[in-house]
Motif scaffolding. Structure first.
Motif, PDB file in Angstrom:
ATOM      1  N   LEU A 398       5.102   8.967   1.823  1.00  0.00           N
ATOM      2  CA  LEU A 398       3.867   8.685   2.545  1.00  0.00           C
ATOM      3  C   LEU A 398       2.850   7.960   1.668  1.00  0.00           C
ATOM      4  N   GLU A 399       2.731   8.386   0.424  1.00  0.00           N
ATOM      5  CA  GLU A 399       1.746   7.774  -0.464  1.00  0.00           C
ATOM      6  C   GLU A 399       2.146   6.376  -0.914  1.00  0.00           C
ATOM      7  N   HIS A 400       3.423   6.037  -0.715  1.00  0.00           N
ATOM      8  CA  HIS A 400       3.903   4.723  -1.147  1.00  0.00           C
ATOM      9  C   HIS A 400       4.113   3.777   0.034  1.00  0.00           C
ATOM     10  N   CYS A 401       3.704   4.183   1.222  1.00  0.00           N
ATOM     11  CA  CYS A 401       3.889   3.334   2.409  1.00  0.00           C
ATOM     12  C   CYS A 401       2.777   2.289   2.442  1.00  0.00           C
ATOM     13  N   PRO A 402       3.100   1.012   2.315  1.00  0.00           N
ATOM     14  CA  PRO A 402       2.033  -0.015   2.300  1.00  0.00           C
ATOM     15  C   PRO A 402       1.318  -0.156   3.642  1.00  0.00           C
ATOM     16  N   VAL A 403       2.013   0.129   4.747  1.00  0.00           N
ATOM     17  CA  VAL A 403       1.401  -0.030   6.064  1.00  0.00           C
ATOM     18  C   VAL A 403       0.296   1.003   6.274  1.00  0.00           C
ATOM     19  N   SER A 404       0.602   2.276   6.002  1.00  0.00           N
ATOM     20  CA  SER A 404      -0.417   3.311   6.174  1.00  0.00           C
ATOM     21  C   SER A 404      -1.554   3.126   5.177  1.00  0.00           C
ATOM     22  N   LYS A 405      -1.243   2.671   3.960  1.00  0.00           N
ATOM     23  CA  LYS A 405      -2.298   2.390   2.988  1.00  0.00           C
ATOM     24  C   LYS A 405      -3.226   1.306   3.500  1.00  0.00           C
ATOM     25  N   GLU A 406      -2.653   0.243   4.030  1.00  0.00           N
ATOM     26  CA  GLU A 406      -3.460  -0.866   4.526  1.00  0.00           C
ATOM     27  C   GLU A 406      -4.336  -0.440   5.696  1.00  0.00           C
ATOM     28  N   ILE A 407      -3.807   0.438   6.577  1.00  0.00           N
ATOM     29  CA  ILE A 407      -4.613   0.919   7.702  1.00  0.00           C
ATOM     30  C   ILE A 407      -5.766   1.784   7.193  1.00  0.00           C
ATOM     31  N   CYS A 408      -5.473   2.657   6.233  1.00  0.00           N
ATOM     32  CA  CYS A 408      -6.517   3.540   5.718  1.00  0.00           C
ATOM     33  C   CYS A 408      -7.607   2.769   4.964  1.00  0.00           C
ATOM     34  N   GLN A 409      -7.273   1.631   4.407  1.00  0.00           N
ATOM     35  CA  GLN A 409      -8.245   0.847   3.649  1.00  0.00           C
ATOM     36  C   GLN A 409      -8.939  -0.225   4.483  1.00  0.00           C
ATOM     37  N   ALA A 410      -8.535  -0.370   5.758  1.00  0.00           N
ATOM     38  CA  ALA A 410      -9.082  -1.446   6.603  1.00  0.00           C
ATOM     39  C   ALA A 410     -10.396  -1.003   7.232  1.00  0.00           C
ATOM     40  N   PRO A 826       4.963 -11.964   2.058  1.00  0.00           N
ATOM     41  CA  PRO A 826       4.987 -12.588   0.725  1.00  0.00           C
ATOM     42  C   PRO A 826       6.396 -12.837   0.207  1.00  0.00           C
ATOM     43  N   CYS A 827       7.355 -12.080   0.675  1.00  0.00           N
ATOM     44  CA  CYS A 827       8.736 -12.228   0.189  1.00  0.00           C
ATOM     45  C   CYS A 827       9.581 -13.080   1.125  1.00  0.00           C
ATOM     46  N   ALA A 828       8.960 -13.816   2.037  1.00  0.00           N
ATOM     47  CA  ALA A 828       9.719 -14.617   3.011  1.00  0.00           C
ATOM     48  C   ALA A 828      10.569 -15.644   2.288  1.00  0.00           C
ATOM     49  N   GLY A 829      11.837 -15.762   2.669  1.00  0.00           N
ATOM     50  CA  GLY A 829      12.755 -16.719   2.079  1.00  0.00           C
ATOM     51  C   GLY A 829      13.436 -16.232   0.833  1.00  0.00           C
ATOM     52  N   GLN A 830      13.080 -15.057   0.331  1.00  0.00           N
ATOM     53  CA  GLN A 830      13.732 -14.513  -0.850  1.00  0.00           C
ATOM     54  C   GLN A 830      14.955 -13.696  -0.449  1.00  0.00           C
ATOM     55  N   SER A 831      15.926 -13.638  -1.337  1.00  0.00           N
ATOM     56  CA  SER A 831      17.169 -12.921  -1.020  1.00  0.00           C
ATOM     57  C   SER A 831      17.013 -11.410  -1.112  1.00  0.00           C
ATOM     58  N   GLN A 832      16.013 -10.947  -1.840  1.00  0.00           N
ATOM     59  CA  GLN A 832      15.815  -9.512  -1.967  1.00  0.00           C
ATOM     60  C   GLN A 832      14.347  -9.171  -1.741  1.00  0.00           C
ATOM     61  N   SER A 833      14.126  -7.945  -1.287  1.00  0.00           N
ATOM     62  CA  SER A 833      12.769  -7.523  -0.983  1.00  0.00           C
ATOM     63  C   SER A 833      12.185  -6.768  -2.160  1.00  0.00           C
ATOM     64  N   ALA A 834      10.891  -6.915  -2.351  1.00  0.00           N
ATOM     65  CA  ALA A 834      10.182  -6.208  -3.415  1.00  0.00           C
ATOM     66  C   ALA A 834       9.196  -5.225  -2.801  1.00  0.00           C
ATOM     67  N   GLU A 835       8.475  -4.523  -3.674  1.00  0.00           N
ATOM     68  CA  GLU A 835       7.579  -3.490  -3.189  1.00  0.00           C
ATOM     69  C   GLU A 835       6.418  -4.062  -2.403  1.00  0.00           C
ATOM     70  N   GLY A 836       5.951  -5.257  -2.737  1.00  0.00           N
ATOM     71  CA  GLY A 836       4.786  -5.829  -2.068  1.00  0.00           C
ATOM     72  C   GLY A 836       5.111  -6.727  -0.906  1.00  0.00           C
ATOM     73  N   CYS A 837       6.313  -6.633  -0.357  1.00  0.00           N
ATOM     74  CA  CYS A 837       6.707  -7.534   0.734  1.00  0.00           C
ATOM     75  C   CYS A 837       5.967  -7.243   2.034  1.00  0.00           C
ATOM     76  N   MET A 838       5.414  -6.021   2.191  1.00  0.00           N
ATOM     77  CA  MET A 838       4.739  -5.657   3.438  1.00  0.00           C
ATOM     78  C   MET A 838       3.222  -5.828   3.341  1.00  0.00           C
ATOM     79  N   MET A 839       2.729  -6.378   2.261  1.00  0.00           N
ATOM     80  CA  MET A 839       1.300  -6.591   2.130  1.00  0.00           C
ATOM     81  C   MET A 839       0.833  -7.599   3.186  1.00  0.00           C
ATOM     82  N   GLY A 840      -0.219  -7.214   3.904  1.00  0.00           N
ATOM     83  CA  GLY A 840      -0.755  -8.087   4.937  1.00  0.00           C
ATOM     84  C   GLY A 840      -0.119  -7.917   6.298  1.00  0.00           C
ATOM     85  N   TYR A 841       0.794  -6.935   6.445  1.00  0.00           N
ATOM     86  CA  TYR A 841       1.484  -6.767   7.742  1.00  0.00           C
ATOM     87  C   TYR A 841       0.513  -6.342   8.842  1.00  0.00           C
ATOM     88  N   VAL A 842      -0.377  -5.417   8.545  1.00  0.00           N
ATOM     89  CA  VAL A 842      -1.292  -4.912   9.575  1.00  0.00           C
ATOM     90  C   VAL A 842      -2.166  -6.036  10.096  1.00  0.00           C
TER      91      VAL A 842
END
Length: 973
Positions: A398-410, A826-842
């Motif tokens: 839960l603490e590492h979910c970028p989506v919930s973090k972004e909602i809580c900080q919006a 941010p990771c669009a077009g890359q072969s592998q996903s990283a931790e920050g790939c969901m930044m900006g989803y919300v």
């Protein structure tokens, strides 16, 4: 030495209990066993008792004409004699004498000291289970009132009962002089005659146990495993083998009873050869065919019960289920007491079920239900564990979910109002808690869990077929076929004027014309369709309630309700929906009964299947319609701000919460599941308990404690609650509906298997307590499977794959997040996903709306200046639409079409993959275990050899008699 056969199983099913006092394990293989040239070496294991007398080793059945060459007859005979001499012989006791002796702690009563069949039923002299002569046991009870107006029919009926050979005795009630108890007893000759007519299978020879020869490596491995098991503590789920009785018929070959070959059957005591369940079945069979008036349709106990000629009809319980003495020191008083202590008592909730004893007391049909319920409960363990792990995965990540973090900080994102006028503007960060709760159920493990549960449903059904086959073999039901159902009296009375020759029996029978039959089916189908429309109307009413009350709660004076208006709306709507469900269920039962009787089914099985299908369809639609609405329709067709879709051009359709619709679905499933199971448990146990308590209280006040303490067993049973009129229908129905809840929307609520497991652990003991203590003893009946319910379970398993695919693709945010991560993030077009790939989803999943474009009736009463220091000009909403300043304002973006295509592709790929896995698993798992199939074939082969041996002995005996000049016919042709 003798072989011990133990059949292990999961929770809820007791291993086959073998008495250690009667058998010992095989130490080394016998060298005298038959070994064919083309067969592997097989070791035979025989019972510790003497197998049979020489006279019982004669021919077994003359109907089998396949003559097996006597290649191994001599060796087999030598083996039987050798094993019989090796095993220490012990006297055989009958099954009704298999209760514990307090003096020896054995599971066998001393037959010499308890020769009277009535005394065998219990040790207390106050327990009366026989006629006034103290010898004839009571096999069945009929109850009627002297004030009833149907005395003539009863007199004719009872006269015909005597003509059938049954013994009768009447006795007035001690608490009501108007109530008369008619006690019935079936003598030995009547039991034999009808056992032969009904093809009741009885034991005639001990079963022969065997095992295949093992390789040296496997033998060493098994020896080490057994040593390791010896270090471990004893399994707490198993029963002490000294506690349970030795049931002889479970370890004997059986054959249809025949009076002409009676000496071939294992008969130690005529009074106990036919157990209580069999005697009750025989008498019920007789009563169903006895006439009460002259005429073709004027017969049967059921009709006399329906016209109030008799008040009740039931077999007796075997005594009281309580005892002042401990079962460990003094043994069980009777089988009912033993069932209570080993099964129905809440203190043994973790123990296996004594299925053989349940079958002995209640019959195969009820024991199969408890076997299925135990198997289902045991299979829920892995599903509950995996579901709990998925939930815990959501907790730990839960603490590492970028989506919930972004909602809580919006805090700077302003969301549009969710209802007309009264709902205010909200910050997206206000839904932080709901975003975190949603992540607990909608996380990366959800897809895996949905696939797991689809596979689990298939494995559960396939392995149940194997378990059922083992039980059918142990209970000698493999070759049992249900007798052809007789024509229902209602059908016969309706169509008695028009008859047609039955092609099977060659007898005339009532005939229903084609046009009449299908016109009735058409009317019944129309009734079913109308009731489904009633359910849809009820759901529509709930929807209107939701869209109205969300505005009411938004204007509520209490801040807690006002700030959580949508959650309050969902919670109250679910509770109201539950009340509507329970009210409609009462109506559905009456409608299903009316429509089934309108169809005029020909036989009882057709009537039962038709009624079962209607009731399941009604209750399934009633229970799941609101859940389907929330899962697939809530928030999907609301339109957009400034162009909302409305009901009757008045009420705006309800929107999803800013954190998604999954939280609504979780609340719906959790509340309905908990409330439904709590209500069912209360009605099953609470209602009979209250009714029986009130009856006892009333009788004590009128007649005193002394009279109540001295009531005979039949009067105690009469004051209990009658068994369900529909048999096990209600028991199966609630479990099948729970199975649907556990599988159909499990992707949205991973804790459903855990809740079902907790409920079922309680349900097993609750049902057991009800059957043993609160209900009259139901009529024991035979069955080899769970009937139409298995097909319904398979249908639910297929539906669950489809619904879970749509829940993941449509209801959850799994697909939009996946598309964003690989296409727009941010990771669009890359072969592998990283931790920050969901930044900006919300921010990418929210569209912009200009406040000045609101409709007049949707315009909020406040402009937001009281909350945001200045008037709100733009707000955000969940959708993929163009901004208001674009060339095509508020039209769908390209990302919307990409998400839609990904959702459809996921549904297709998920369904095909899961169905392929289910089909492969069903193909790889055979319906019969290999060892059971080999054992059945081996025993069939040995029986044929024994038949051939018996035939040779008969021919030799006749040849000797011819030489002596004394020729007389035997039973073998």
């Amino acid at each position: 030495m003798c072989f011990v056969d133990v059949s292990l199983s999961l929770h809820g099913s007791e291993p086959k209990q073998q008495s250690p006092h009667r058998r010992r394990a095989l130490a080394q293989p016998s060298t005298s066993g038959y070994q064919s040239a083309d067969r592997p070496l097989t070791i035979l294991h025989l019972e510790r008792e003497d197998i049979m007398e020489e006279s019982s080793a004669e021919a077994l059945d003359s109907s089998i004409q396949d003559h097996v060459p006597p290649l191994a007859v001599k060796d087999l005979k030598l083996l039987l004699k050798k094993e019989r001499s090796d095993c220490v012989s012990s006297s055989s006791r009958d099954d009704d004498s298999t209760l514990q002796n307090p003096g020896t702690h054995s599971s066998i009563l001393d037959e010499n000291t308890k020769s009277d069949s009535c005394i065998q039923e219990g040790k207390s002299k106050s327990i009366k289970l026989c006629f006034s002569d103290g010898k004839s046991r009571i096999d069945y009870i009929l109850v009627y009132r002297k004030s009833s107006s149907q005395s003539e029919k009863r007199e004719v009926f009872e006269r015909n009962i005597r003509a059938e050979g049954l013994h009768m005795e009447k006795e007035a009630s001690l608490t009501n002089s108007d109530v008369i108890f008619l006690k019935l007893h079936a003598p030995w000759d009547v039991l034999c005659r009808y056992a032969e007519l009904m093809n009741i299978r009885m034991p005639f020879r001990r079963k022969i146990f065997y095992m295949h020869r093992r390789h040296k490596f496997l033998s060493r491995m098994e020896k080490r495993i057994n040593q390791f098991r010896g270090w471990l503590p004893r399994k707490p789920m198993k029963f002490d083998s000294n506690t349970l009785p030795y049931l002889e018929e479970n370890e004997s070959f059986t054959a249809p009873f025949s009076r002409s070959r009676i000496h071939h059957f294992i008969i130690h005591n005529k009074e106990t050869f036919f157990n209580n369940a069999t005697r009750s079945r025989i008498i019920h069979h007789i009563l169903q065919r006895v006439k009460y008036e002259e005429g073709k349709n004027k017969m049967g106990l059921n009709r006399l019960l329906s016209n109030n000629s008799y008040e009740a009809a039931f077999p007796l319980h075997e005594g009281w289920y309580h005892s002042k003495n401990s079962i460990r020191t003094h043994g069980a008083e009777n089988h009912r007491h033993l069932l209570y202590e080993c099964w129905a008592w809440w203190g043994v909730w973790y123990k296996y079920q004594p299925l053989d004893l349940i079958r002995r007391y209640f019959g195969e049909k009820i024991s199969l239900y408890f076997a299925w319920l135990g198997w289902y409960t045991g299979m829920l363990f892995p599903a509950a564990v995996v579901g709990l792990l998925v939930f815990l995965y959501g907790v730990f990540t839960l603490e590492h979910c970028p989506v919930s973090k972004e909602i809580c900080q919006a805090t700077d994102i302003i969301m549009c109002p969710i209802c007309d006028q009264y709902c205010p503007y909200l910050r997206l960060s206000d839904s932080c808690i709901y975003a975190k709760v949603t992540h607990l159920f909608d996380n990366g493990a959800t897809v895996f869990f949905a696939v797991f549960m689809a596979v689990w449903a298939t494995v559960f059904l396939e392995f149940w077929k194997r378990r059922r086959a083992v039980l059918a073999y142990d209970w000698d039901l493999i070759d049992w076929e249900e007798e052809e159902d007789e024509v229902r009296p209602q059908f016969e009375a309706k169509y008695s004027k028009k008859e047609r020759m039955n092609p099977i029996s060659g007898k005339p029978e009532p005939y229903q014309a084609f046009t009449d039959k299908y016109s009735r089916l058409l009317v019944s189908a129309s009734g079913i369709f109308f009731m489904i429309l009633v359910v849809i109307a009820a759901v529509f009413g709930i929807v209107i309630y939701r869209v109205i009350t969300v505005s009411t709660f938004a204007a509520f004076g209490w801040a807690l309700i006002r700030n959580n208006s949508q959650v309050a709306t969902t919670g109250t709507a679910v509770c109201i929906n539950f009340c509507v469900i329970m009210l409609l269920n009462v109506l559905y039962e009456k409608v299903a009964l009316l429509l089934t009787n309108l169809e005029q089914p020909r036989t009882e099985s057709e009537w039962e299947n038709s009624f079962t299908f209607k009731m399941f369809l009604f209750q399934f639609v009633n229970l799941n319609s609101s859940t389907f609405y929330i899962a697939f329709f809530l928030g999907r067709f609301t339109g957009r701000p400034g162009a909302y879709l409305r009901l009757i051009n008045r009420w705006k359709l309800e929107e999803c919460h800013p954190s998604g619709c999954l939280i609504d679905l979780c609340m719906q499933m959790g509340i309905i599941m908990v409330l439904k199971q709590t209500w069912n448990n209360f009605m099953e146990l609470g209602y009979p308990l209250v009714q029986n308590w009130w009856t006892r209280r009333k009788l004590r006040r009128e007649h005193g404690h002394h009279t109540m303490a001295n009531l005979p067993q039949w009067e105690k049973d009469f004051h209990l609650q009658p068994a369900n009129a529909y048999g096990l229908f209600d028991e199966y129905l609630k479990m099948i509906l729970q199975f649907g809840f556990t599988t159909i929307f499990v992707a949205a609520f991973p804790l459903a298997p855990l809740l079902a497991l907790i409920n079922n652990i309680i349900e097993i003991r609750l049902d057991a307590y009800k059957f043993v203590t609160q209900w009259r003893r139901p009529l024991p009946s035979q069955a080899k499977d769970i009937g139409i319910w298995y097909g319904i379970l398979e249908g639910i398993g297929i539906l669950s794959v489809i619904t879970n695919a749509f829940v993941i693709a449509v209801t959850s945010d799994f697909i939009p997040r996946l598309v964003y991560a690989y296409k727009y993030g941010p990771c669009a077009g890359q072969s592998q996903s990283a931790e920050g790939c969901m930044m900006g989803y919300v921010n990418a999943s929210l569209s912009i709306f200009r406040v000045s474009d609101f409709e007049r009736r949707s315009q909020p009463r406040t402009n937001g200046s009281d909350m945001f220091e200045e008037a709100v000009r733009f707000c955000r909403y969940r959708d993929y639409r163009e901004p208001p300043d674009s060339a095509e304002p508020y039209s769908y973006t390209l990302q919307f079409w990409h998400v839609l295509a990904a959702r459809l592709a996921f549904i297709i790929v998920f369904e095909h993959m899961v169905f392929a896995i289910k089909t492969l698993i069903a193909y790889l798992i055979p319906d019969l275990p290999k060892d059971l199939r080999d054992r059945m074939r081996r025993e069939k082969y040995l029986i044929q050899e024994m038949m051939y041996e018996a035939e040779l002995e008969r021919l030799q005996k006749e040849k000797r008699e011819k030489k002596k000049g004394r020729v007389h016919h035997k039973e073998w042709p």
